[in-house]
Every structure is written in structure tokens, then in C-alpha cells.
Design an enzyme around this catalytic site. Sequence first.
Site, short mmCIF file in Angstrom:
data_model
loop_
_atom_site.label_atom_id
_atom_site.label_comp_id
_atom_site.label_asym_id
_atom_site.label_seq_id
_atom_site.Cartn_x
_atom_site.Cartn_y
_atom_site.Cartn_z
N ASP A 18 3.39 -23.44 7.28
CA ASP A 18 4.28 -23.53 5.97
C ASP A 18 3.78 -25.10 5.23
OD1 ASP A 18 7.58 -22.31 7.06
OD2 ASP A 18 5.24 -21.52 6.89
N ALA A 19 3.52 -26.05 6.12
CA ALA A 19 3.13 -27.37 5.67
C ALA A 19 1.85 -27.51 4.88
CB ALA A 19 2.70 -28.45 6.77
N GLU A 20 0.95 -26.41 5.03
CA GLU A 20 -0.18 -26.26 4.19
C GLU A 20 0.31 -25.68 2.85
OE1 GLU A 20 -2.95 -27.37 3.92
OE2 GLU A 20 -4.23 -26.13 2.88
N TYR A 21 1.11 -24.59 3.06
CA TYR A 21 1.74 -24.24 1.68
C TYR A 21 2.41 -25.27 0.72
CZ TYR A 21 4.01 -20.94 -1.61
OH TYR A 21 4.48 -20.39 -2.78
N ASP A 22 3.13 -25.77 1.38
CA ASP A 22 4.12 -27.06 0.64
C ASP A 22 3.10 -27.93 0.04
OD1 ASP A 22 6.55 -26.84 3.19
OD2 ASP A 22 6.07 -25.57 1.51
N GLU A 75 11.79 8.57 4.20
CA GLU A 75 11.85 7.02 4.05
C GLU A 75 13.20 6.37 4.51
OE1 GLU A 75 11.32 6.42 0.10
OE2 GLU A 75 9.32 7.69 0.08
N LYS A 132 16.70 4.73 3.71
CA LYS A 132 17.31 4.46 2.72
C LYS A 132 18.05 3.05 2.78
CE LYS A 132 20.59 6.79 -0.70
NZ LYS A 132 21.39 5.64 -0.58
N ARG A 171 19.25 -0.46 -12.29
CA ARG A 171 18.98 1.10 -12.57
C ARG A 171 20.07 1.33 -13.69
NH1 ARG A 171 22.23 5.13 -10.54
NH2 ARG A 171 21.47 7.12 -11.17
N1 LIG Z 1 17.50 3.44 -1.35
C1 LIG Z 1 16.41 3.71 -1.05
O1 LIG Z 1 15.63 3.60 0.07
C2 LIG Z 1 15.83 4.99 -2.11
C3 LIG Z 1 14.39 5.51 -1.74
N2 LIG Z 1 13.94 5.04 -0.38
N3 LIG Z 1 13.84 6.34 -2.31
C4 LIG Z 1 14.42 6.90 -3.55
O2 LIG Z 1 13.79 7.73 -4.47
C5 LIG Z 1 14.44 7.78 -5.63
C6 LIG Z 1 13.42 8.82 -6.46
C7 LIG Z 1 14.04 9.85 -7.10
C8 LIG Z 1 15.25 9.81 -6.68
C9 LIG Z 1 15.73 8.81 -5.85
N4 LIG Z 1 15.71 6.27 -4.00
C10 LIG Z 1 16.41 5.45 -3.11
O3 LIG Z 1 17.46 4.86 -3.47
C11 LIG Z 1 18.24 5.49 -4.59
C12 LIG Z 1 17.87 4.78 -6.05
C13 LIG Z 1 19.18 5.15 -6.61
C14 LIG Z 1 20.11 5.87 -5.77
C15 LIG Z 1 19.65 5.60 -4.50
O4 LIG Z 1 20.25 4.34 -4.09
#
Ligand SMILES: NC(=O)c1c(N)nc(OC2CCCC2)nc1O[C@@H]1CCC[C@@H]1O
Length: 326
Positions: free
Chosen positions: A34-38, A113, A115, A136
Site C-alpha cells: 500500500d505504501a508504494e500506491y500511496d 450465479e 444472487k 435500476r
Molecule cells: N443480484 C444479482 O446477483 C443478479 C444477477 N446475478 N443477475 C441478474 O440478472 C438480470 C438479467 C436479467 C434479469 C436479471 N440480476 C441480478 O439481480 C437482479 C437485478 C434486478 C433485480 C435482481 O436483484
Amino acid sequence: MAHDSVEKQLNELYRLLNQYNYEYHVLDNPSVPDAEYDRLMKELVRLEGEHPELITPDSPTQRVGGEPLSAFEKVRHETQMLSLANAFSEDDLRDFDRRIRQAIGDQFSYVCELKIDGLAVSLRYVDGLFVQGSTRGDGTVGEDITANLRTIRSIPIRLKEPFSLEVRGEAYMPKKSFLQLNKVREENGELLFANPRNAAAGSLRQLDPRIAASRNLDIFLYGMGDYGTTGVTAHSEGLDLLEKLGLKVNKERRKCESIEEVIKYINKWTDNRPNLDYEIDGIVIKVDSIDQQEQLGSTAKTPRWAIAYKFPAEEVVTKLIDIELS
Ligand SMILES: NC(=O)c1c(N)nc(OC2CCCC2)nc1O[C@@H]1CCC[C@@H]1O
């Protein structure tokens, strides 16, 4: 360095500071202390102080904006930001899988994925430069929170390649930052945030970017507004491209060839969820092929090609509050 032109010195400092910031906040794997970054940041501040006319918006010193805003502008999303239908059981997941197979047959893959339990945001890049970020909102119109999103260190001000694209993701507050923030608020007799999602949303709705900058927010990107110009044919490829461009994408994503594999993945993360340093409220399951996503289409609010499996709500331990009998 002393004999190089000032511009060359500035560009070299930008390059090094952006690389070290990327290693630390996106890869979680810094190559210098970190010191180098700073030291380099101090050198940049000094040099920009001597030549303020050379300061550009993508300078690492420009992440935290100046004056607080008086209000947030509205932003209309080019393509609607959809939300997700929910599944609460294995049966719901099998019904989802059956609907997909009835519509497009058996030849398809899923991407699973985590959520992330945060606030959905959109980031717009033009020729690689971060130009606008927004919430959003209702999916069509959100609020311009560019100044606050710039303070999130894992959001690159400039992509590794000069792409123009709109990316979507979830801004969140890590569990540790949430606990630390509430500890300080409690000491100051302030109201506590109920959970990291509210803390993240509250931080991004601050008009003063210096407050957002102090909240240690982070982000995972999970999609693009439209894949049009990128030539990407699958969602999983799209995520790999975002990673290549220097954006932070959650590494726990996984391609699954059947709903059985999806259910195994869900069971793994149901158990492993407490070990994550951020909160998740479920698993998002998406059909991988972009063509098949387009064949399946969307309802007014949600895609037919994706669903969110929601974890059962943890029993909320209600703290007994001693009511002073007056
Ligand atoms: N919260 C999340 O990790 C997440 C995710 N990994 N992937 C998506 O794909 C979208 C794409 C099409 C519809 C949803 N949405 C996520 O969160 C949504 C955004 C709006 C409502 C949910 O929180």
C-alpha cells in the site's frame, strides 16, 4: 522520469495507479505494498497541483467528486433493466426447467450465479471511459448516481480496451464494512442500518459523494444492456469479456448442463453462504445462449430465460427490547 514531459509523467502515474488499483480491488491480489500506491498517489497530487490544467476526469485523483449534488437527475435506460421471477423449491426449479424444454428443446446450458443482495445499477462506458452510472429505478428510468459510483474502487474509470457498452451489476456493502459502519453509528447514537443491502442503497443515495466514498462499497457485474456490438453469443462469454475489460465479475459463476447440476450448485451454496464476505439472497439461473434467450423472450418485468432461487428467509432473531415500564 525527471526529464520526461509532464504529460508523460502524468500518463505513467495514471497507468501504474490504475493497474495497482485493479490488482487490489478487482483481483484482490496487489503486486506492491500500500505504501508504494500511496507514494505514487502523493506524487500525482503534487504534479497535478503544479499543472491543474492537465487534470483529466479519468485521473485516479478524480474518483471522489467535489461538491454535493442538490438532487439526482433521471436517466432512461436504453434497454429495460428486468427483474427476476422467484423459485422457492426444487419443484419450482423443475417447473422452470420443463417450461424451457417445452419452448426450445433439450439442447441448452444454464449459467448459475450467486444472487448478490445489493442494489442493481447500470454503468455506461464510451470508448472505454466510464461516463455515467445509474440505479435500476423502475427498470425503465433510474437516478444518475455517477459521482457516487465513481467512488467504488473496483469500478474502473477506464476499461482495458476502448469498448462502448452498458454493463449491469449489483453494488453491495461487504459484511465486514456493514458491521463496522453500524458499530460507529451505534457509538454516535445514530440509527442503525437493518442489513447490508439497505446500507448500500442508503450510501448510494447520498448527495455528497464523500459519504459514499467512506462506505467501502463494492460491485459485481453480471450482464450487459445489449450484446449487439460485442459479437458475444453466450452469457458466459459475455461475463468473461467483462472480466477481460477489467470489470469485477463474481468468480463463483458456473455453467450447468442440467437442472440436477443446478440443484447441486444451490445445495453447495446454501451450506457455504456464511463463509462469503458479502450477502447473497439466492442463486440466479440463466439460459446461457443469447439466441435461446431471445427465443424465450421476457414478460413485462422478467425474462422467461432466467429465474432466482431464493434461500428460505433465516429465522430473524428478534432482539427482546426491554421496554422501560414508565
Ligand atoms: N443480484 C444479482 O446477483 C443478479 C444477477 N446475478 N443477475 C441478474 O440478472 C438480470 C438479467 C436479467 C434479469 C436479471 N440480476 C441480478 O439481480 C437482479 C437485478 C434486478 C433485480 C435482481 O436483484
